[in-house]
Design a protein around this motif. Sequence first.
Motif, PDB file in Angstrom:
ATOM      1  N   ALA A  17       0.829  -1.209   0.000  1.00 37.79           N
ATOM      2  CA  ALA A  17       0.000   0.000   0.000  1.00 37.79           C
ATOM      3  C   ALA A  17       0.862   1.256   0.000  1.00 37.79           C
ATOM      4  O   ALA A  17       0.437   2.311   0.459  1.00 37.79           O
ATOM      5  CB  ALA A  17      -0.936   0.003   1.216  1.00 37.79           C
ATOM      6  N   GLY A  18       2.085   1.136  -0.515  1.00 39.13           N
ATOM      7  CA  GLY A  18       2.962   2.292  -0.608  1.00 39.13           C
ATOM      8  C   GLY A  18       2.640   3.113  -1.843  1.00 39.13           C
ATOM      9  O   GLY A  18       1.728   2.799  -2.611  1.00 39.13           O
ATOM     10  N   SER A  19       3.388   4.169  -2.054  1.00 38.38           N
ATOM     11  CA  SER A  19       3.197   5.019  -3.230  1.00 38.38           C
ATOM     12  C   SER A  19       4.550   5.391  -3.793  1.00 38.38           C
ATOM     13  O   SER A  19       5.571   5.357  -3.097  1.00 38.38           O
ATOM     14  CB  SER A  19       2.416   6.283  -2.872  1.00 38.38           C
ATOM     15  N   ARG A  20       4.566   5.737  -5.080  1.00 38.71           N
ATOM     16  CA  ARG A  20       5.805   6.119  -5.743  1.00 38.71           C
ATOM     17  C   ARG A  20       6.109   7.601  -5.566  1.00 38.71           C
ATOM     18  O   ARG A  20       7.070   8.115  -6.095  1.00 38.71           O
ATOM     19  CB  ARG A  20       5.729   5.789  -7.242  1.00 38.71           C
ATOM     20  N   GLY A  21       5.265   8.304  -4.821  1.00 41.48           N
ATOM     21  CA  GLY A  21       5.463   9.737  -4.636  1.00 41.48           C
ATOM     22  C   GLY A  21       4.693  10.534  -5.678  1.00 41.48           C
ATOM     23  O   GLY A  21       4.266  10.004  -6.707  1.00 41.48           O
ATOM     24  N   GLY A  22       4.487  11.817  -5.407  1.00 45.42           N
ATOM     25  CA  GLY A  22       3.724  12.643  -6.329  1.00 45.42           C
ATOM     26  C   GLY A  22       2.233  12.424  -6.170  1.00 45.42           C
ATOM     27  O   GLY A  22       1.766  11.684  -5.293  1.00 45.42           O
ATOM     28  N   VAL A  23       1.478  13.061  -7.037  1.00 45.67           N
ATOM     29  CA  VAL A  23       0.019  12.974  -6.978  1.00 45.67           C
ATOM     30  C   VAL A  23      -0.454  11.739  -7.728  1.00 45.67           C
ATOM     31  O   VAL A  23      -0.114  11.535  -8.894  1.00 45.67           O
ATOM     32  CB  VAL A  23      -0.627  14.237  -7.584  1.00 45.67           C
ATOM     33  N   GLY A  31     -10.741  12.260  -4.573  1.00 44.40           N
ATOM     34  CA  GLY A  31     -10.746  13.297  -3.552  1.00 44.40           C
ATOM     35  C   GLY A  31     -10.179  12.869  -2.217  1.00 44.40           C
ATOM     36  O   GLY A  31     -10.586  13.365  -1.169  1.00 44.40           O
ATOM     37  N   VAL A  32      -9.208  11.935  -2.258  1.00 43.22           N
ATOM     38  CA  VAL A  32      -8.550  11.494  -1.036  1.00 43.22           C
ATOM     39  C   VAL A  32      -7.043  11.674  -1.193  1.00 43.22           C
ATOM     40  O   VAL A  32      -6.532  11.858  -2.293  1.00 43.22           O
ATOM     41  CB  VAL A  32      -8.881  10.018  -0.701  1.00 43.22           C
ATOM     42  N   GLY A  33      -6.334  11.580  -0.068  1.00 44.96           N
ATOM     43  CA  GLY A  33      -4.899  11.807  -0.107  1.00 44.96           C
ATOM     44  C   GLY A  33      -4.089  10.613  -0.562  1.00 44.96           C
ATOM     45  O   GLY A  33      -2.954  10.770  -1.009  1.00 44.96           O
ATOM     46  N   ASP A  34      -4.647   9.411  -0.445  1.00 49.76           N
ATOM     47  CA  ASP A  34      -3.918   8.199  -0.822  1.00 49.76           C
ATOM     48  C   ASP A  34      -4.894   7.186  -1.400  1.00 49.76           C
ATOM     49  O   ASP A  34      -6.012   7.023  -0.895  1.00 49.76           O
ATOM     50  CB  ASP A  34      -3.199   7.600   0.387  1.00 49.76           C
ATOM     51  N   LYS A  35      -4.478   6.483  -2.449  1.00 48.89           N
ATOM     52  CA  LYS A  35      -5.381   5.574  -3.149  1.00 48.89           C
ATOM     53  C   LYS A  35      -5.951   4.490  -2.242  1.00 48.89           C
ATOM     54  O   LYS A  35      -7.121   4.103  -2.382  1.00 48.89           O
ATOM     55  CB  LYS A  35      -4.656   4.943  -4.344  1.00 48.89           C
ATOM     56  N   ALA A  36      -5.159   3.991  -1.301  1.00 48.21           N
ATOM     57  CA  ALA A  36      -5.627   2.925  -0.415  1.00 48.21           C
ATOM     58  C   ALA A  36      -6.811   3.355   0.436  1.00 48.21           C
ATOM     59  O   ALA A  36      -7.556   2.514   0.953  1.00 48.21           O
ATOM     60  CB  ALA A  36      -4.493   2.451   0.486  1.00 48.21           C
ATOM     61  N   MET A  37      -7.011   4.682   0.578  1.00 45.29           N
ATOM     62  CA  MET A  37      -8.077   5.212   1.424  1.00 45.29           C
ATOM     63  C   MET A  37      -9.382   5.463   0.673  1.00 45.29           C
ATOM     64  O   MET A  37     -10.361   5.930   1.259  1.00 45.29           O
ATOM     65  CB  MET A  37      -7.599   6.508   2.075  1.00 45.29           C
ATOM     66  N   ILE A  38      -9.425   5.166  -0.613  1.00 42.90           N
ATOM     67  CA  ILE A  38     -10.654   5.351  -1.390  1.00 42.90           C
ATOM     68  C   ILE A  38     -11.724   4.399  -0.880  1.00 42.90           C
ATOM     69  O   ILE A  38     -11.480   3.203  -0.698  1.00 42.90           O
ATOM     70  CB  ILE A  38     -10.399   5.090  -2.880  1.00 42.90           C
ATOM     71  N   GLU A  39     -12.902   4.913  -0.650  1.00 46.99           N
ATOM     72  CA  GLU A  39     -14.015   4.083  -0.173  1.00 46.99           C
ATOM     73  C   GLU A  39     -14.822   3.534  -1.338  1.00 46.99           C
ATOM     74  O   GLU A  39     -15.161   4.259  -2.279  1.00 46.99           O
ATOM     75  CB  GLU A  39     -14.926   4.881   0.764  1.00 46.99           C
ATOM     76  N   ARG A  43     -16.435   0.893   2.462  1.00 48.76           N
ATOM     77  CA  ARG A  43     -15.176   0.464   3.067  1.00 48.76           C
ATOM     78  C   ARG A  43     -14.023   0.936   2.206  1.00 48.76           C
ATOM     79  O   ARG A  43     -14.139   0.999   0.983  1.00 48.76           O
ATOM     80  CB  ARG A  43     -15.109  -1.061   3.193  1.00 48.76           C
ATOM     81  N   THR A  44     -12.908   1.244   2.840  1.00 53.72           N
ATOM     82  CA  THR A  44     -11.736   1.619   2.067  1.00 53.72           C
ATOM     83  C   THR A  44     -11.227   0.409   1.282  1.00 53.72           C
ATOM     84  O   THR A  44     -11.498  -0.747   1.643  1.00 53.72           O
ATOM     85  CB  THR A  44     -10.603   2.119   2.969  1.00 53.72           C
ATOM     86  N   MET A  45     -10.482   0.699   0.224  1.00 52.68           N
ATOM     87  CA  MET A  45      -9.911  -0.408  -0.547  1.00 52.68           C
ATOM     88  C   MET A  45      -8.996  -1.261   0.328  1.00 52.68           C
ATOM     89  O   MET A  45      -8.995  -2.491   0.222  1.00 52.68           O
ATOM     90  CB  MET A  45      -9.164   0.121  -1.768  1.00 52.68           C
ATOM     91  N   LEU A  46      -8.221  -0.609   1.185  1.00 53.35           N
ATOM     92  CA  LEU A  46      -7.342  -1.371   2.066  1.00 53.35           C
ATOM     93  C   LEU A  46      -8.143  -2.302   2.965  1.00 53.35           C
ATOM     94  O   LEU A  46      -7.779  -3.473   3.154  1.00 53.35           O
ATOM     95  CB  LEU A  46      -6.488  -0.429   2.913  1.00 53.35           C
ATOM     96  N   ALA A  47      -9.238  -1.822   3.521  1.00 54.39           N
ATOM     97  CA  ALA A  47     -10.070  -2.653   4.395  1.00 54.39           C
ATOM     98  C   ALA A  47     -10.670  -3.828   3.631  1.00 54.39           C
ATOM     99  O   ALA A  47     -10.745  -4.952   4.154  1.00 54.39           O
ATOM    100  CB  ALA A  47     -11.171  -1.815   5.031  1.00 54.39           C
ATOM    101  N   ARG A  48     -11.080  -3.600   2.386  1.00 54.72           N
ATOM    102  CA  ARG A  48     -11.669  -4.669   1.577  1.00 54.72           C
ATOM    103  C   ARG A  48     -10.644  -5.766   1.320  1.00 54.72           C
ATOM    104  O   ARG A  48     -10.949  -6.964   1.423  1.00 54.72           O
ATOM    105  CB  ARG A  48     -12.200  -4.101   0.262  1.00 54.72           C
ATOM    106  N   VAL A  49      -9.427  -5.370   0.982  1.00 54.46           N
ATOM    107  CA  VAL A  49      -8.377  -6.354   0.714  1.00 54.46           C
ATOM    108  C   VAL A  49      -8.017  -7.103   1.992  1.00 54.46           C
ATOM    109  O   VAL A  49      -7.864  -8.331   1.993  1.00 54.46           O
ATOM    110  CB  VAL A  49      -7.144  -5.666   0.103  1.00 54.46           C
ATOM    111  N   ALA A  50      -7.878  -6.373   3.085  1.00 52.88           N
ATOM    112  CA  ALA A  50      -7.548  -7.012   4.360  1.00 52.88           C
ATOM    113  C   ALA A  50      -8.616  -8.024   4.772  1.00 52.88           C
ATOM    114  O   ALA A  50      -8.302  -9.121   5.250  1.00 52.88           O
ATOM    115  CB  ALA A  50      -7.368  -5.948   5.449  1.00 52.88           C
ATOM    116  N   ASP A  51      -9.877  -7.668   4.588  1.00 53.70           N
ATOM    117  CA  ASP A  51     -10.963  -8.597   4.919  1.00 53.70           C
ATOM    118  C   ASP A  51     -10.876  -9.867   4.082  1.00 53.70           C
ATOM    119  O   ASP A  51     -11.134 -10.977   4.580  1.00 53.70           O
ATOM    120  CB  ASP A  51     -12.316  -7.923   4.694  1.00 53.70           C
TER     121      ASP A  51
END
Length: 258
Positions: A17-23, A31-39, A43-51
């Motif tokens: 769930a890292g990023s290469r930097g930049g936008v 409209g979020v700061g990091d792709k993993a936090m998109i709902e 549920r966020t994408m990270l939460a869906r994958v973790a589940d």
Amino acid sequence: MSRSDDRRKSFNALILAGSRGGVDPVAEYAGVGDKAMIEIGGRTMLARVADAVRGAGAVRIVVVASAPVVRRHAEDLGLEVIDAAAGPSASAGRGFDLLGAPLLVTTADHALLESDWVNRFVADVPGDADVAVLLARRDTIEQAVPETRRTYLRFADGAWSGCNLFYLATPRAASAITLWQSVESDRKRPWRIVRRLGPTLLLRYLLGRLTLAAGLAQIGKLAGVRAAMVPSPFGLAAVDVDKPADLDLVRRLVGDAR
């Protein structure tokens, strides 16, 4: 008990769930700061994958993160967190050093991931494989989701797309990560990649005479491992969220109208 039985019984999971930097264009679009936090679907994408990986029986789940907001969210989900390295391959190596084999590796943008897909993949990994990758044929993908646009690799046995699921079955898989790191570091210098993989392999691919399984087996030999491909019967397994259009598609598929 066979090694295959052990593999079905117990494995750890690593979520990149890292990023290469930049936008990130998808995060900006959502409209979020990091792709993993998109709902998606509440549920966020990270939460869906973790589940999904938790539901498949992963013993330990570790998230590789760079953004503080992702780290906090992962911890709130009860997940372990480690710092991201310079790229995906180095991050995978860091996770493998911590968790060892067998290790399932996936990504936080695999928003449609289901436990059944993970279980089927792990069960289908050949017993003698050190490392395996899940891929889906183009016809399987287009039958499941005709409107998606994926990147395909064309081999003698058809066109295939990756499913962002990797299985590092034995300690020898560390050698495959080392090769991945070398190829990733040379991504802007393709002649070095060609030199590393060898002209014969490239020529067979260009002439349409190379099957996917043979190609992976040959690359595995270069790394000193037994590498295998596992074909996915689930076309949706190839759908991740790389572009804004992918996000719109995934939201439609889960009934998340926006």
